[in-house]
Design an enzyme around this catalytic site. Structure first.
Site, PDB file in Angstrom:
ATOM      1  N   ARG A 118     -25.430  34.302 -53.610  1.00  0.00           N
ATOM      2  CA  ARG A 118     -24.847  33.231 -54.541  1.00  0.00           C
ATOM      3  C   ARG A 118     -24.686  31.930 -53.228  1.00  0.00           C
ATOM      4  O   ARG A 118     -24.411  30.377 -53.518  1.00  0.00           O
ATOM      5  CB  ARG A 118     -24.026  33.014 -55.536  1.00  0.00           C
ATOM      6  CG  ARG A 118     -23.919  34.027 -56.579  1.00  0.00           C
ATOM      7  CD  ARG A 118     -23.758  34.389 -57.801  1.00  0.00           C
ATOM      8  NE  ARG A 118     -22.828  35.883 -57.317  1.00  0.00           N
ATOM      9  CZ  ARG A 118     -21.696  36.385 -57.368  1.00  0.00           C
ATOM     10  NH1 ARG A 118     -21.713  35.843 -58.845  1.00  0.00           N
ATOM     11  NH2 ARG A 118     -21.636  38.236 -57.182  1.00  0.00           N
TER      12      ARG A 118
ATOM     13  N   ARG B 226     -29.221  32.470 -63.546  1.00  0.00           N
ATOM     14  CA  ARG B 226     -29.397  31.609 -62.353  1.00  0.00           C
ATOM     15  C   ARG B 226     -30.648  30.026 -62.694  1.00  0.00           C
ATOM     16  O   ARG B 226     -29.455  29.577 -62.925  1.00  0.00           O
ATOM     17  CB  ARG B 226     -30.236  32.095 -61.068  1.00  0.00           C
ATOM     18  CG  ARG B 226     -28.930  33.496 -60.311  1.00  0.00           C
ATOM     19  CD  ARG B 226     -27.576  32.960 -59.579  1.00  0.00           C
ATOM     20  NE  ARG B 226     -27.492  34.228 -59.234  1.00  0.00           N
ATOM     21  CZ  ARG B 226     -26.761  34.591 -60.441  1.00  0.00           C
ATOM     22  NH1 ARG B 226     -25.693  34.549 -61.121  1.00  0.00           N
ATOM     23  NH2 ARG B 226     -26.109  35.782 -59.125  1.00  0.00           N
TER      24      ARG B 226
ATOM     25  N   LYS C 203     -22.590  46.412 -46.119  1.00  0.00           N
ATOM     26  CA  LYS C 203     -22.834  45.170 -46.918  1.00  0.00           C
ATOM     27  C   LYS C 203     -21.124  45.383 -47.687  1.00  0.00           C
ATOM     28  O   LYS C 203     -21.543  45.601 -48.798  1.00  0.00           O
ATOM     29  CB  LYS C 203     -23.801  44.746 -47.588  1.00  0.00           C
ATOM     30  CG  LYS C 203     -23.397  43.630 -48.530  1.00  0.00           C
ATOM     31  CD  LYS C 203     -25.242  43.201 -48.822  1.00  0.00           C
ATOM     32  CE  LYS C 203     -25.234  42.214 -50.169  1.00  0.00           C
ATOM     33  NZ  LYS C 203     -26.432  41.547 -49.545  1.00  0.00           N
TER      34      LYS C 203
ATOM     35  N   SER D  74     -21.453  37.942 -50.313  1.00  0.00           N
ATOM     36  CA  SER D  74     -20.604  36.733 -50.840  1.00  0.00           C
ATOM     37  C   SER D  74     -19.834  36.556 -52.628  1.00  0.00           C
ATOM     38  O   SER D  74     -18.832  36.487 -53.218  1.00  0.00           O
ATOM     39  CB  SER D  74     -20.884  35.475 -50.873  1.00  0.00           C
ATOM     40  OG  SER D  74     -21.930  35.367 -51.997  1.00  0.00           O
ATOM     41  N   GLY D  75     -20.159  37.538 -53.631  1.00  0.00           N
ATOM     42  CA  GLY D  75     -19.529  38.197 -55.004  1.00  0.00           C
ATOM     43  C   GLY D  75     -19.028  37.625 -55.499  1.00  0.00           C
ATOM     44  O   GLY D  75     -17.854  37.675 -57.031  1.00  0.00           O
ATOM     45  N   GLY D  76     -19.428  36.332 -55.601  1.00  0.00           N
ATOM     46  CA  GLY D  76     -18.554  34.831 -56.877  1.00  0.00           C
ATOM     47  C   GLY D  76     -17.813  34.256 -55.668  1.00  0.00           C
ATOM     48  O   GLY D  76     -17.041  33.880 -56.465  1.00  0.00           O
TER      49      GLY D  76
ATOM     50  N   GLU E 150     -24.371  49.378 -49.381  1.00  0.00           N
ATOM     51  CA  GLU E 150     -23.363  48.169 -50.289  1.00  0.00           C
ATOM     52  C   GLU E 150     -22.322  48.672 -51.047  1.00  0.00           C
ATOM     53  O   GLU E 150     -23.111  48.375 -52.365  1.00  0.00           O
ATOM     54  CB  GLU E 150     -24.209  47.537 -51.229  1.00  0.00           C
ATOM     55  CG  GLU E 150     -23.127  46.598 -51.865  1.00  0.00           C
ATOM     56  CD  GLU E 150     -24.030  44.710 -51.673  1.00  0.00           C
ATOM     57  OE1 GLU E 150     -25.400  45.300 -51.953  1.00  0.00           O
ATOM     58  OE2 GLU E 150     -22.850  44.106 -52.764  1.00  0.00           O
TER      59      GLU E 150
HETATM   60  P1  13P Z   1     -24.117  37.332 -53.959  1.00  0.00           P
HETATM   61  O1  13P Z   1     -23.652  36.814 -52.199  1.00  0.00           O
HETATM   62  O2  13P Z   1     -24.291  36.587 -54.611  1.00  0.00           O
HETATM   63  O3  13P Z   1     -22.708  38.472 -53.791  1.00  0.00           O
HETATM   64  O4  13P Z   1     -25.319  38.406 -53.902  1.00  0.00           O
HETATM   65  C1  13P Z   1     -25.397  39.333 -52.246  1.00  0.00           C
HETATM   66  C2  13P Z   1     -25.824  41.226 -53.188  1.00  0.00           C
HETATM   67  O5  13P Z   1     -26.907  40.857 -52.482  1.00  0.00           O
HETATM   68  C3  13P Z   1     -24.966  41.388 -54.390  1.00  0.00           C
HETATM   69  O6  13P Z   1     -26.256  42.864 -53.747  1.00  0.00           O
END
Ligand code: 13P
Length: 339
Positions: free
Chosen positions: A291, A31, A217, A260-262, A175
């Site tokens: 992100r 990042r 999550k 959010s995953g990208g 998650e």
């Molecule tokens: P993102 O929202 O960037 O996917 O990150 C969330 C997260 O904690 C992934 O483990």
């Protein structure tokens, strides 16, 4: 001390969601590379301090997930970053997995490490102020994958982690991330997400995890980034995601907080909003974005303390927009009102 259920419910309180600021050393370097900033311990500390001291963020942020380094760091005024969050009314959490490694006998797939010594680490993290934790498992979609073997071992590790957390009075965020990197359709994501969550909940129950004292999550049900048919509309994502959850997520789970995953910043907000516009649901549905909450702030900050206020403005705007989306109350006009 608050019960597991009270803490879980506080994390998904009305209008609020979670900031995932738990990037590992490797991920935060990526990042920082994108803004031309060296990833030194001081810059990582300054960046996180900038986010955590944004005035008013607690209106939309209930909790922050920290990385091991961050939970031990201090703000420039000498208080620990944990104390800074607590003083703002924000609940500190901690990432406790140790990242992914290739799965034995299925090298294209990944399993998450970190169970060894976890009980003792949880005791230390609780003493450092963590009240909730996160463990991320990764399920990739491709030719012949995911295998049930990969889903099973990741579910097993997630459940072992969750049970250990609850024994120590820490709310586990579970998650299982089905990645959106492939060229698969929304229907394929729906099928894999449904299978994965079925296995995860079976395993959580088998390992005696209290569903009332955890948060899920997940990914949204969404086509892969390289899908030839392009992205789906927020209403198509909302329909497919809720169809899946209604089938597999028990109503005893207090909240679902998306990664959010990208997804793009506004895409992640618009999809969350569309999902909540179809409510009320049996669970609170909110965000735990990394992100999608940080990209604009990182760009505005650019690695320099001189830009801290600009970074905070960008972060607060996204936090507020997602706070609205978490209620199904996001509008184009609110989006334009960037302060
Ligand atoms: P993102 O929202 O960037 O996917 O990150 C969330 C997260 O904690 C992934 O483990």
């Amino acid at each position: 001390m608050a019960s597991l259920n009270e803490t879980a419910r506080a994390l998904v309180a009305p209008g609020k969601g979670i900031l995932a600021a738990d990037e590992s050393s490797g991920t935060i370097k990526k990042r920082f590379d994108s803004i031309g900033c060296d990833s030194t311990e001081d810059r990582r500390r300054a960046y996180r301090e900038m986010l955590f001291t944004a005035q008013g963020s607690a209106d939309a942020i209930s909790g922050v997930i920290l990385f091991d380094e961050t939970i031990r760091q201090q703000a420039s005024d000498g208080r620990t970053l944990v104390k800074v969050l607590e003083a703002a009314g924000i609940i500190p959490g901690i990432k406790v997995d140790k990242g992914t490694t290739p799965l034995a006998m299925s090298p294209k797939e990944l399993v998450t490490d970190g169970l060894d010594g976890l009980r003792a680490r949880l005791v230390e993290y609780r003493e450092l102020g963590a009240r909730f934790a996160k463990w991320r498992a990764v399920i990739d979609i491709g030719d012949g994958i995911p295998t049930q073997y990969c889903i099973d071992v990741n579910a097993h590790a997630l459940a072992r982690y969750a049970a250990l957390c609850q024994e120590e009075g820490i709310v586990p965020i579970v998650e299982p991330e089905v990645l959106m990197d492939g060229d698969h359709s929304l229907e394929r994501c729906a099928a894999v997400t449904t299978d994965t969550l079925h296995t995860v909940f079976d395993t959580l129950v088998a390992q005696r995890v209290e569903l009332e004292g955890m948060l899920l999550k997940p990914n949204m049900v969404i086509p892969g980034k390289k899908f030839a048919g392009g992205p789906a509309s927020p209403s198509a994502v909302a329909d497919a995601t809720l169809t899946c959850f209604r089938e597999v997520v028990p109503a005893a789970v207090p909240g679902i907080v998306f990664l959010s995953g990208g997804q793009g910043d506004q895409e992640a907000t618009a999809n969350l909003d569309a999902i909540n516009k179809l409510g009320p649901h049996p669970w609170q549905i909110s965000f735990s974005y990394g992100r999608a909450l940080q990209a604009a702030a990182l760009k505005a900050w650019k690695g320099s303390d001189a830009n801290a206020e600009a970074g905070q403005r960008a972060f607060l705007h996204r936090a507020r927009m997602n706070g609205l989306a978490r209620e199904g109350a996001w509008t184009a006009d609110a989006e334009k009102s960037a302060s």
